[in-house]
Motif scaffolding. Structure first.
Motif, PDB file in Angstrom:
ATOM      1  N   VAL B 115      35.493  76.546  17.765  1.00  0.00           N
ATOM      2  CA  VAL B 115      34.145  76.185  17.310  1.00  0.00           C
ATOM      3  C   VAL B 115      33.136  76.388  18.447  1.00  0.00           C
ATOM      4  O   VAL B 115      32.037  76.921  18.236  1.00  0.00           O
ATOM      5  N   LEU B 116      33.516  76.018  19.647  1.00  0.00           N
ATOM      6  CA  LEU B 116      32.605  76.204  20.777  1.00  0.00           C
ATOM      7  C   LEU B 116      32.337  77.691  21.035  1.00  0.00           C
ATOM      8  O   LEU B 116      31.225  78.069  21.393  1.00  0.00           O
ATOM      9  N   GLN B 117      33.349  78.509  20.825  1.00  0.00           N
ATOM     10  CA  GLN B 117      33.147  79.954  20.981  1.00  0.00           C
ATOM     11  C   GLN B 117      32.140  80.475  19.963  1.00  0.00           C
ATOM     12  O   GLN B 117      31.309  81.339  20.273  1.00  0.00           O
ATOM     13  N   GLN B 118      32.192  79.947  18.762  1.00  0.00           N
ATOM     14  CA  GLN B 118      31.251  80.402  17.734  1.00  0.00           C
ATOM     15  C   GLN B 118      29.832  79.935  18.047  1.00  0.00           C
ATOM     16  O   GLN B 118      28.869  80.665  17.801  1.00  0.00           O
ATOM     17  N   LEU B 119      29.703  78.739  18.587  1.00  0.00           N
ATOM     18  CA  LEU B 119      28.364  78.284  18.990  1.00  0.00           C
ATOM     19  C   LEU B 119      27.831  79.181  20.102  1.00  0.00           C
ATOM     20  O   LEU B 119      26.646  79.544  20.107  1.00  0.00           O
ATOM     21  N   ARG B 120      28.708  79.536  21.020  1.00  0.00           N
ATOM     22  CA  ARG B 120      28.309  80.438  22.104  1.00  0.00           C
ATOM     23  C   ARG B 120      27.822  81.768  21.531  1.00  0.00           C
ATOM     24  O   ARG B 120      26.800  82.316  21.942  1.00  0.00           O
ATOM     25  N   ALA B 121      28.572  82.272  20.525  1.00  0.00           N
ATOM     26  CA  ALA B 121      28.206  83.545  19.898  1.00  0.00           C
ATOM     27  C   ALA B 121      26.841  83.447  19.198  1.00  0.00           C
ATOM     28  O   ALA B 121      26.093  84.425  19.121  1.00  0.00           O
ATOM     29  N   LEU B 122      26.535  82.259  18.701  1.00  0.00           N
ATOM     30  CA  LEU B 122      25.238  82.053  18.035  1.00  0.00           C
ATOM     31  C   LEU B 122      24.103  81.861  19.040  1.00  0.00           C
ATOM     32  O   LEU B 122      22.937  81.763  18.658  1.00  0.00           O
ATOM     33  N   ALA B 147      35.990  74.037  29.668  1.00  0.00           N
ATOM     34  CA  ALA B 147      34.941  73.899  30.690  1.00  0.00           C
ATOM     35  C   ALA B 147      33.971  75.082  30.677  1.00  0.00           C
ATOM     36  O   ALA B 147      32.782  74.928  30.967  1.00  0.00           O
ATOM     37  N   ASP B 148      34.475  76.262  30.312  1.00  0.00           N
ATOM     38  CA  ASP B 148      33.622  77.456  30.328  1.00  0.00           C
ATOM     39  C   ASP B 148      32.691  77.524  29.128  1.00  0.00           C
ATOM     40  O   ASP B 148      31.784  78.354  29.080  1.00  0.00           O
TER      41      ASP B 148
END
Lengths: 248, 248
Positions: B115-122, B147-148
């Protein structure tokens, strides 16, 4: 706040009691709850009490200005509903009203009257300082048959915040000072069976008495209660001889 | 505080996550507790958590000036001791250290990273706003391998009070505004699995998302969460199409 626990304490001149859990048994509703929801009465009473305390703290913490304040009666009803939902119990209107009515007329601990009579004989003012609404407290002391022995009845209502906000303990002190202007916080014995309430009162500067009826472990947050006992009678030795009310 | 729940909400521009219970499973310590105290692990984990929350609220309520504040790590240790004593468990130093160490390295929920990766992508900032101390949060996100993907890490530490004190949510907003000066509270999606934290955030004015993993009943204190879901993934539809982030 008093950081000198070893300083000799002055004689005690007044007593303030917490109401719910201390003079009135908040778990006495469990019997009625058990009738309505066999096997779940105790769990319901416990979740109800926990949620009631949580809600009182949340509204106090989230708005010191009192805009989020709701009367304790309303929080008690909201927390009953949540507790029933958590346990999956169908709480219809009649059952809710019956349990709320039980809460209005909680059982009193049997030694209350005797101990209050002895305080009266000693000439010490003995009042209530409670999170309850004024009407709740008035009905509870009348229902418990101690209305003639307890005065003043001090509610958080006018303050729009809940214990352990220090404004509540300060308000209790100020009400007592209306008739005893020289009274110091340390001359007030604050009595509660609730560990969190004893903490708040001790932080504030009252001399505190933890009425530990159930033999629970002490809170692990400092400071400890000034005094501790298992029965309400255990506070009498602190008061009978004012010179003897040193630290426990 | 926003009293107009039906007013259309502006698109969401940032996400703040609660840490304990939301990204990190506070009950994952139950397994370790169960090893050491067979049959009592779950009860210990639950009493520990309840007391930890209680202590954080008491010190916040009793002194808004922060003099009674203690770091979350210290309250976590004090509450573990009280929970063990309540259950009559002999918690020696080694057992205490082992459980505290477990708490430092709580399990993370498996969907966090995705989920955090998808927020990053957004392109949306995704941070933490937690009652934990800065060091606790930093170790937890590292230990959980996220952490990243999560920044900023915002602790109550500098404020010396705990959620749901509104100063905490305000502080979270101000930290986000350091890089986005125009950001409004309603443009922040605050995500928590803790009903009380969602209440505090909603009172403050954040758009809120109650991550109701366990299918618990809603709090019976108003207002309700702006949004609700059972899994962390359920918040993505609110963010993918900024125009679609209306009230639930």
């Amino acid at each position: 706040m008093d950081k000198l626990p070893n300083r000799p304490r002055p004689p005690l001149r007044a007593v303030l009691f917490d109401a719910y859990g201390t003079l009135f048994d908040v778990y006495s509703v469990a019997a009625s709850a058990e009738q309505r929801f066999p096997g779940r009465g105790e769990a319901l009473a416990r979740l109800w009490r926990d949620k009631q305390l949580e809600y009182s703290r949340l509204v106090s913490m989230a708005d010191a200005g009192g805009r989020l304040y709701q009367p304790f009666w309303d929080l008690t009803r909201a927390s009953l509903r949540h507790a029933a939902q958590t346990l999956g119990l169908a709480l219809d209107e009649a059952a809710e009203e019956r349990l709320m009515n039980e809460y209005r007329h909680l059982s009193a601990y049997p030694e209350n009257r005797r101990v209050l009579q002895q305080l009266r004989a000693l000439g010490l003012p003995a009042g209530i300082l409670s999170n309850g609404d004024p009407a709740m407290i008035a009905v509870a002391v009348k229902s418990a048959g101690i209305a003639d022995l307890i005065d003043p009845l001090i509610s958080v209502g006018p303050l729009r915040c809940y214990k352990p906000d220090p404004r509540v303990y300060q308000h209790g002190l100020e009400v007592l000072r209306q008739t005893r202007p020289e009274l110091q916080a340390r001359q007030v014995l604050f009595v509660s069976s609730n560990g969190w309430d004893v903490l708040g009162a001790t932080w504030f500067g009252f001399t505190s008495f933890w009425l530990n009826r159930a033999g629970l472990p002490r809170e692990t947050l400092d400071p400890p209660p000034t005094h501790e006992g298992r029965r309400l009678d255990d506070l009498l030795p602190l008061l009978g001889d004012p010179g003897g009310a040193a630290d426990a």
